[in-house]
Design a protein around this motif. Structure first.
Motif, short mmCIF file in Angstrom:
data_model
loop_
_atom_site.label_atom_id
_atom_site.label_comp_id
_atom_site.label_asym_id
_atom_site.label_seq_id
_atom_site.Cartn_x
_atom_site.Cartn_y
_atom_site.Cartn_z
N ARG A 2 -16.43 15.65 -12.79
CA ARG A 2 -17.87 15.67 -13.05
C ARG A 2 -18.14 15.84 -14.54
O ARG A 2 -17.37 16.47 -15.25
N TYR A 56 -25.32 19.73 -5.72
CA TYR A 56 -24.48 20.81 -5.19
C TYR A 56 -25.09 21.40 -3.93
O TYR A 56 -26.31 21.43 -3.78
N GLU A 370 -12.73 24.48 -8.91
CA GLU A 370 -12.42 23.44 -7.93
C GLU A 370 -13.59 23.18 -6.99
O GLU A 370 -13.81 22.05 -6.56
N GLU A 373 -16.25 21.09 -8.93
CA GLU A 373 -15.84 19.68 -9.01
C GLU A 373 -16.17 18.93 -7.73
O GLU A 373 -16.38 17.71 -7.75
N ARG A 374 -16.26 19.65 -6.62
CA ARG A 374 -16.50 19.02 -5.33
C ARG A 374 -17.89 19.29 -4.78
O ARG A 374 -18.14 19.12 -3.59
N GLU A 394 -19.62 20.11 4.87
CA GLU A 394 -19.33 19.59 3.53
C GLU A 394 -18.63 20.65 2.67
O GLU A 394 -17.73 20.34 1.90
N ALA A 398 -14.83 20.62 0.97
CA ALA A 398 -14.54 20.91 -0.44
C ALA A 398 -13.55 22.05 -0.58
O ALA A 398 -12.75 22.07 -1.53
#
Length: 441
Positions: A2, A56, A370, A373-374, A394, A398
């Motif tokens: 990202r 997010y 981490e 990023e997801r 979701e 992640a």
């Protein structure tokens, strides 16, 4: 990976204009992976978007202040209607009476209430009132994370520069003998504590014993319901555990993110701040913005939502699914004793430990990195009623690769090569290091 170019530029400019780069230390850039500090521009339900267009699923939800979700329509509509008729006046409004009636109908044992804007207003007013009632100065605070930005509490923390010595002592939670020893001094004006926290439930009989010890010592018992109110129940922890304090302090989820707090308590004490007192009056609470219409309308809409729907049930459902899912992933990877989600389902946190089992900021930062990023943002896994099964699914999707990266770090014995930038640091610390910023010329 990202991109955070615009967020990073805005964050840098914030550091030029706002000490710490944020108006709340817990929101500071040092609480997130370096160069990955999203600057948010909007939210909807359980999701938020940053200045770079990244989306997010958010946890923590405004430091636990949002329980119904961002932009919750009934709250927005109630606030919109209220402010169209004016926000702040030179006399009380009828809305103040309606909000007080709503509040006192929810909170057991409270006879009167006074509204303010933040939690520290309420807790410091409780301390001031207890000192006036008892004629004593010392405050006994439970060894729990946070109670106020004011001197009586911040003076006990590492970040105490500029604060004179405070008449505050600490006692451990779930240890009635330790509290009894503190109260035996005969100098304690009040005991300030959370009845429960995400990580600590009261042992059987503990809160009842605390109540009895305070009565015996002539000390007022103050419950901080900032987090437990509207997360444990609408009546707070005191309703759940059946122990009534003399005074209680509320905030956070009362307004679904709108700024409102409250001090509530027994009439015989609260009246000392009014016009029916027969002894010296107490400067209890007096705020220009305490009764503004937007937050009171938001509060009333929150009360209606809790009466008509089941936000706590939805938060707990989401929290149980999330905790079970993440802990299952960690167990499958053989790191269940290193990466763990714990706490009350409506108030979850994640524990991060290094290869030797010690709490670790570097490993915490790696996990945060981490997740970011997801598409998962949060210093915790505190849910709202807007976190649906889809958001939880979701998040779990992640968490698996994030946990796999965590596992690789444990296997190698270091986060080096995996963590970009410096680790996060405690929000309340004596020095800017280890996340100090270089002053630009």
């Amino acid at each position: 990976m990202r991109e955070f170019h615009r967020s990073n530029a805005i964050q840098a400019r914030l550091h030029d204009l706002v000490p710490g780069g944020a108006h709340t230390y817990a929101r500071g850039s040092d609480q997130y992976p370096e160069f990955m500090t999203p600057i948010l521009v909007r939210g909807d339900g359980a999701r938020v978007w940053d200045a770079d267009g990244n989306a997010y699923i958010e946890y923590g939800m405004g430091l636990r202040s949002v329980t119904l979700g961002h932009g919750y329509a009934p709250v927005v509509e109630a606030v919109t209607a209220a402010i169209a008729g004016g926000v702040n006046f030179s006399r009380p409004t009828e809305l103040e009476l309606a909000a007080a009636e709503d509040f006192l109908a929810l909170v057991p044992g409270a006879d009167m209430v006074k509204f303010a804007k933040n939690g520290s207003d309420a807790t410091t007013a409780a301390v001031r009132l207890a000192r006036a009632v008892t004629g004593r100065e010392t405050v006994a605070v439970c060894a729990q994370p946070f109670f106020s930005v004011d001197d009586w509490f911040i003076g006990t923390t590492e970040m105490n520069a500029g604060i004179p010595p405070t008449a505050t002592v600490r006692f451990p939670y779930n240890d009635p003998e330790a509290l009894a020893a503190v109260l035996d001094s005969g100098t304690i004006a009040c005991v300030v504590m959370e009845a429960a926290t995400a990580l600590a439930e009261p042992e059987p009989g503990y809160l009842t014993t605390v109540r009895e010890l305070c009565d015996r010592a002539g000390t007022l018992l103050v419950f901080d319901e900032m987090i437990t109110g509207f997360r444990w129940s609408t009546g707070g922890a005191q309703q759940v555990y059946g122990v009534t304090p003399d005074l209680s302090c509320w905030g956070k989820a009362m307004g679904n993110g709108f700024p409102i707090s409250a001090l509530a308590g027994r009439r015989e004490f609260m009246e000392l701040g009014g016009l029916r007192a027969e002894r010296d009056r107490v400067f209890l609470l007096s705020t220009t913005h305490g009764p503004e219409t937007a937050s009171l309308a938001a509060f009333r809409a929150v009360v209606a939502a809790y009466a008509e729907t089941d936000p706590i049930g939805r938060m707990e459902h989401a929290g149980r699914r999330l905790a079970d899912g993440v802990n299952k992933i960690a167990a499958e990877l053989g790191i269940g004793d290193r990466l763990e989600v714990v706490g009350r389902p409506s108030c979850l946190i994640f524990l991060t430990r290094d290869q030797r089992g010690r709490p670790s900021q570097p490993y915490r930062t790696l996990f945060l990195q981490e997740l970011l990023e997801r598409g998962v943002l949060g210093q915790s896994f505190v849910t709202s009623a807007a976190h649906t099964d889809a958001e939880i699914d979701e998040t779990l999707a992640a968490c698996r690769p994030a946990a796999e990266t965590y596992c690789r770090a444990l296997e190698s014995g270091t986060v080096e090569g995996l963590l970009r930038g410096r680790p996060v640091a405690p929000a309340l610390r004596r020095h800017a290091a280890p996340r100090a910023l270089r002053r630009e010329a």
